[in-house]
Design an enzyme around this catalytic site. Structure first.
Site, PDB file in Angstrom:
ATOM      1  N   SER A 378       0.871  -1.179   0.000  1.00  0.00           N
ATOM      2  CA  SER A 378       0.000   0.000   0.000  1.00  0.00           C
ATOM      3  C   SER A 378       0.901   1.220   0.000  1.00  0.00           C
ATOM      4  O   SER A 378       1.740   1.367   0.883  1.00  0.00           O
ATOM      5  CB  SER A 378      -0.896   0.007   1.235  1.00  0.00           C
ATOM      6  OG  SER A 378      -1.575   1.237   1.322  1.00  0.00           O
ATOM      7  N   ARG A 379       0.724   2.099  -0.993  1.00  0.00           N
ATOM      8  CA  ARG A 379       1.626   3.251  -1.114  1.00  0.00           C
ATOM      9  C   ARG A 379       1.093   4.480  -0.384  1.00  0.00           C
ATOM     10  O   ARG A 379       1.719   5.521  -0.409  1.00  0.00           O
ATOM     11  CB  ARG A 379       1.842   3.585  -2.597  1.00  0.00           C
ATOM     12  CG  ARG A 379       2.425   2.414  -3.366  1.00  0.00           C
ATOM     13  CD  ARG A 379       2.836   2.798  -4.775  1.00  0.00           C
ATOM     14  NE  ARG A 379       3.197   1.600  -5.516  1.00  0.00           N
ATOM     15  CZ  ARG A 379       2.406   0.970  -6.363  1.00  0.00           C
ATOM     16  NH1 ARG A 379       1.205   1.427  -6.605  1.00  0.00           N
ATOM     17  NH2 ARG A 379       2.819  -0.107  -6.992  1.00  0.00           N
ATOM     18  N   VAL A 380      -0.099   4.387   0.208  1.00  0.00           N
ATOM     19  CA  VAL A 380      -0.714   5.565   0.820  1.00  0.00           C
ATOM     20  C   VAL A 380      -1.220   5.293   2.234  1.00  0.00           C
ATOM     21  O   VAL A 380      -0.971   6.043   3.158  1.00  0.00           O
ATOM     22  CB  VAL A 380      -1.904   6.074  -0.050  1.00  0.00           C
ATOM     23  CG1 VAL A 380      -2.578   7.265   0.606  1.00  0.00           C
ATOM     24  CG2 VAL A 380      -1.436   6.453  -1.443  1.00  0.00           C
TER      25      VAL A 380
END
Length: 516
Positions: A378-380
């Site tokens: 998950s980049r956020v």
């Protein structure tokens, strides 16, 4: 007799206005060719791309949309049954874009992509509509993701957290539990319904069997989740144009709730599940080839990337000035034999803010949900994660990666030293702890307590087949005997200053726990 000029002028004005409103000028064309959900129309010289068209067929009016503007004909797609339309039938340009009904009236209903009820219930009475395909809000309308979108799944909320306003891809082979994860996420929003944090859920089924969609709807009803859910379905037997517009229709319905905050109402958060975009891409490829657009890689048209990017760019967390609502997107992509480097999977991976990858081997080995934490990311969402979860899950991903590596090494039959054996034992128990049944979401602080117990080594000497029983008994203990301590954690949202109390309480529980 004195004539009042003002009165005469007002009467003339009124007559002109009435005449203007009664006079309707519409551009009319004729069907040249029709079939497979596509029609070619001659005579609409002023029609615009994307304009809505009315086809007057033998079985009534069918709506269509101009897609190809050619030298002397218009290529249009039909949103309805094309069997009643014949060569020579009249076509009218409406001057409008495609719209769908939106609003509270759709909650709890199953609708087609045009907003018509298909669940056997009464006709949907909605006064508001929204454009189906719009330009996504610009950067000035947005703000960073700050609130967590709780899935209720331990493996996701701890290691692959998703925030409200994020786009998280769910990817994997057929029958690996992709839909199950998304349905669990929808069911988990029940705890927020009726509060200021309420989440409206939209499940878009593209190209699914009707029996599969009916089964999903039954599961949502059974768990009380249909109260806040809209199901948009374009089944496998529906024409390709309907499958193509279904995700856009679901998004438009969600955007109505997302923008509520700007009107002074409580902003609602929206969760959109697109199940699945692989089938939408196939439907779009079918349309494009029938419209004679040139095929590119894997026979997809060149703009298939734009198809998904303009859909997923609409997922956002709005700025406070725009009401602070959010739309979270969970697109699903089906891979063939785990090939994530195929055209459509790589397209959607590059558009989204991370992916949850489901592995068939893990599914077959009984690890459910079958999430591969090495490839999933998950980049956020980490920015929106609950602080207590951040504290306990910080090392979890690395521990599991080290366990997988050590497990592969141990399979060679090598003798392991005591420290490696301890690491192997703990890793096996953490994998067991992250297993979770379908339709049984966990409250976020229960997840924190489970992972805290595992990461502090309290499960290291518990038999592998008793791990989940121990976890359940431990959580019940913190909801009854040690409720005051759990309440402290919920209030502080952090283990800071409470770690020793929790370890002591867990040891007390363990010393008295008797496995069933």
């Amino acid at each position: 007799m004195k004539i009042k000029t003002d009165e005469i002028t007002s009467v003339i004005k009124q007559e002109i206005e009435q005449f203007a409103s009664q006079l309707e000028i519409s551009e009319v064309g004729q069907v040249v060719e029709v079939g497979d959900g596509i029609a070619r129309v001659y005579g609409l010289s002023k029609v615009m791309a994307g304009e809505l068209l009315e086809f007057e067929g033998a079985s009534g009016t069918v709506m269509g949309q101009a897609m190809n503007l050619e030298h002397d004909t218009v290529g249009a797609v039909l949103y309805g049954e094309s069997t009643g339309i014949r060569e020579g039938d009249t076509v009218r340009a409406t001057g409008r874009l495609l719209e769908v009904p939106v609003g509270e009236a759709l909650l709890g209903r199953v609708v087609d992509p045009l907003g018509n009820a298909i669940d056997g219930g009464p006709e949907i009475q909605s006064t508001e509509t929204r454009k189906l395909d719009i330009v996504a809000p610009g950067i000035a309308f947005r703000q960073p993701v700050t609130e967590p979108m709780q899935f209720g799944i331990k493996a996701v909320d701890s290691m692959i957290p998703v925030g409200r306003g994020q786009r998280e891809l769910v990817i994997g082979d057929r029958k690996t539990g992709k839909t199950a994860i998304c349905i669990d996420a929808i069911i988990n929003q029940k705890e927020f319904w009726g509060t200021d944090d309420a989440v409206v859920c939209i499940y878009v089924a593209v190209g699914q069997k009707e029996s599969t969609v009916a089964s999903v709807v039954d599961s949502l009803k059974e768990h009380g989740a249909m109260d806040y859910t809209i199901v948009v379905t374009a089944g496998a037997s529906d024409p390709a144009p309907m499958q193509y517009i279904a995700p856009y229709a679901g998004t438009a319905m969600g955007e109505h709730f997302m923008w509520q905050g700007k009107d002074g109402k409580t902003p609602k958060h929206v969760l959109c599940v697109y199940d699945d975009l692989s089938k939408q891409a196939v439907a779009y490829r079918e349309l494009s080839l029938l419209l004679r657009r040139p095929p590119g890689r894997e026979a997809y048209p060149g703009d298939v990337f734009y198809l998904h990017s303009r859909l997923l760019e609409r997922a956002t967390k709005l700025s406070d000035a725009n009401g602070g609502g959010s739309l979270t997107a969970l697109p699903i992509i089906e891979t063939q034999e785990g090939d994530v480097s195929a055209y459509i999977p790589t397209n959607v991976i590059s558009i989204t803010d991370g992916q949850i990858y489901l592995q068939p081997e893990l599914f077959a080995a009984g690890v459910r949900p079958a999430i591969n934490v090495g490839i999933s990311v998950s980049r956020v969402g980490g920015a929106a994660q609950v602080k207590a979860m951040k504290e306990v899950a910080g090392s979890l991903r690395l521990d599991l990666a080290a366990f997988r590596e050590l497990e592969a090494f141990a399979q060679l039959g090598t003798d392991l030293d005591a420290a490696s054996q301890r690491q192997l034992d703990r890793g096996a128990r953490m994998v067991e702890l992250l297993k979770q049944g379908q339709y049984s979401p966990y409250e976020v602080f229960d997840q924190c307590l489970s992972i805290f117990a595992g990461s502090k080594g309290l499960l290291d000497d518990v038999d592998l087949d008793k791990v989940l029983a121990f976890e359940q008994a431990l959580l019940d203990y913190f909801k009854s005997t040690k409720k005051d301590l759990r309440d402290k954690l919920v209030e502080a949202r952090s283990f800071k200053g409470l770690e020793d109390e929790f370890i002591s309480a867990m040891r007390d529980f363990k010393s008295n726990w008797v496995p069933a």
